[in-house]
Design a protein around this motif. Structure first.
Motif, short mmCIF file in Angstrom:
data_model
loop_
_atom_site.label_atom_id
_atom_site.label_comp_id
_atom_site.label_asym_id
_atom_site.label_seq_id
_atom_site.Cartn_x
_atom_site.Cartn_y
_atom_site.Cartn_z
N UNK A 1 0.84 -1.20 0.00
CA UNK A 1 0.00 0.00 0.00
C UNK A 1 0.87 1.25 0.00
N UNK A 2 0.33 2.33 -0.51
CA UNK A 2 1.03 3.62 -0.48
C UNK A 2 1.02 4.18 0.94
N UNK A 3 1.96 5.06 1.26
CA UNK A 3 1.98 5.67 2.60
C UNK A 3 0.70 6.46 2.87
N UNK A 4 0.35 6.67 4.14
CA UNK A 4 -0.84 7.46 4.47
C UNK A 4 -0.70 8.90 3.98
N UNK A 5 -1.83 9.52 3.68
CA UNK A 5 -1.82 10.87 3.11
C UNK A 5 -2.58 11.84 4.01
N UNK A 6 -1.99 13.00 4.25
CA UNK A 6 -2.65 14.09 4.96
C UNK A 6 -3.10 15.13 3.95
N UNK A 7 -4.41 15.33 3.85
CA UNK A 7 -5.00 16.29 2.92
C UNK A 7 -5.31 17.57 3.68
N UNK A 8 -4.56 18.64 3.40
CA UNK A 8 -4.79 19.94 4.04
C UNK A 8 -4.97 20.99 2.96
N UNK A 9 -6.12 21.66 2.98
CA UNK A 9 -6.45 22.60 1.91
C UNK A 9 -6.95 23.96 2.41
N UNK A 10 -7.35 24.04 3.67
CA UNK A 10 -8.01 25.26 4.14
C UNK A 10 -7.26 25.89 5.31
N UNK A 11 -7.36 27.21 5.38
CA UNK A 11 -6.79 27.94 6.52
C UNK A 11 -7.79 27.88 7.67
N UNK A 12 -7.33 27.97 8.92
CA UNK A 12 -8.25 27.86 10.06
C UNK A 12 -9.08 29.12 10.26
N UNK A 13 -10.22 28.94 10.91
CA UNK A 13 -11.07 30.08 11.26
C UNK A 13 -10.86 30.50 12.71
N UNK A 14 -10.60 29.52 13.58
CA UNK A 14 -10.54 29.82 15.00
C UNK A 14 -9.16 29.73 15.61
N UNK A 15 -8.12 29.62 14.79
CA UNK A 15 -6.76 29.54 15.32
C UNK A 15 -5.78 30.19 14.34
N UNK A 16 -4.57 30.41 14.80
CA UNK A 16 -3.56 31.04 13.95
C UNK A 16 -2.94 30.01 13.02
N UNK A 17 -2.19 30.48 12.03
CA UNK A 17 -1.51 29.58 11.12
C UNK A 17 -0.41 28.80 11.84
N UNK A 18 0.23 29.43 12.82
CA UNK A 18 1.25 28.73 13.60
C UNK A 18 0.63 27.56 14.36
N UNK A 19 -0.55 27.78 14.89
CA UNK A 19 -1.26 26.71 15.60
C UNK A 19 -1.65 25.60 14.64
N UNK A 20 -2.07 25.96 13.44
CA UNK A 20 -2.40 24.95 12.43
C UNK A 20 -1.19 24.10 12.10
N UNK A 21 -0.05 24.74 11.89
CA UNK A 21 1.17 24.02 11.55
C UNK A 21 1.59 23.06 12.66
N UNK A 22 1.44 23.50 13.90
CA UNK A 22 1.76 22.62 15.03
C UNK A 22 0.86 21.40 15.04
N UNK A 23 -0.43 21.61 14.75
CA UNK A 23 -1.38 20.51 14.69
C UNK A 23 -1.06 19.54 13.57
#
Length: 306
Positions: free
Chosen positions: A194-216
């Motif tokens: 099987x292929x490796x697992x994939x993380x699909x990220x397309x949207x910026x957050x509404x309730x948190x900062x971009x730094x918080x998103x990157x940490x998540x």
């Protein structure tokens, strides 16, 4: 003897004939051409015409393979090209043909989710369509607790029909990253091949900062990598990846979405390229996302879980 009366003679005007002749010649003489004066408006008009002509010529040359293939004068992978859909011919179709023509040495695949409904996997022509299909990415989960209603069925049938398969998680920016990772791990059992697992990220957050998103995102990637023992793949749109992820997430394999009319070649740094969302595949209702792997089939198998 009386003198006889003489009738006075009227003198003939000799200028009459010359006058008529001169008038006739004057009628036949072409009028002098007036010089056309170029005004700012006319210059702008001609410039626009020339610009449009250049665009047309450039477009015809850039997508020459697509036009030839679309009109039936060319073959892809030694097979006659057929029309993807029964709709009117569209520029999007020409772009698909052009891209396929330029990547004959690459590997093609597609990706699906519950939006495609129940797929007739036995009807999918892996090697008889407009281009061979060797791999498929299937949506498994979304957010903290979302599960794709067609995942189990698609996952099983993809393996049965011989596709190299991969599962992806749709990341919701404002939900807990660890719970999202647990959700994916709970629903997806990856096997050898099987292929490796994939993380699909397309949207910026509404309730948190971009730094918080990157940490998540990093927490999700780390937890999933630890569980499966393989580094995940990151999927995103080209602009989103370039603007927000490129610096902090180096070292991950990339699956990039780019449907631009002016982009018809896979880039060196892209491992997978989702080049259209308008492909048509027998056995799947409606439009489908089509992808290219940036390598050979041997390379693709080497990318899989060993």
């Amino acid at each position: 003897m009386a003198a006889s009366k003489r009738t006075p003679v009227t003198p003939v005007k000799r200028t009459t004939t010359r006058t008529v002749k001169t008038a006739t010649q004057a009628k036949r003489r072409p009028a002098k051409n007036k010089k056309k004066v170029l005004t700012p408006v006319s210059i702008l008009k001609y410039s626009v015409y020339m610009l449009l002509l250049c665009f047309a010529v450039t477009g015809l040359y850039r997508f020459r393979h697509g036009f030839m293939a679309y009109l039936g004068f060319n073959k892809i992978n030694n097979k006659p090209v057929t029309v993807f859909t029964k709709e009117e011919r569209k520029i999007a179709d020409l772009r698909i043909y052009e891209i396929v023509s330029r990547h004959k040495d690459r590997i093609f695949g597609f990706d699906v989710s519950h939006y495609q409904g129940e797929i007739n996997w036995d009807s999918i022509e892996r090697s008889k369509g407009d281009f061979p299909l060797d791999f498929v990415f299937i949506r498994a989960t979304a957010g903290n607790n979302g599960a794709d209603s067609q995942f189990k069925r698609n996952w099983k049938n993809a393996k049965r029909t011989g596709f190299i398969r991969g599962a992806y998680h749709y990341y919701r920016p404002d939900e807990n990253s660890v719970k999202q990772a647990d959700n994916f791990i709970t629903h997806v059992a990856l096997r050898k091949g099987d292929l490796p697992p994939v993380l699909d990220i397309e949207k910026i957050p509404n309730g948190q900062s971009m730094d918080s998103l990157k940490s998540g995102l990093k927490r999700w990637l780390d937890k999933v990598e630890e569980h499966y023992g393989v580094k995940p793949i990151i999927y995103s749109g080209e602009s989103f990846y370039t603007d927000f992820l490129k610096t902090e997430f180096k070292g991950y394999k990339l699956w990039i979405a780019n449907y631009s009319f002016f982009n018809d070649d896979i880039r060196k740094e892209w491992d997978f390229w989702q080049f259209t969302d308008k492909a048509a595949i027998l056995g799947i209702e409606g439009k489908v996302d089509a992808n290219i792997y940036n390598g050979s089939k041997k390379d693709l198998k080497g990318c899989c879980i060993q």
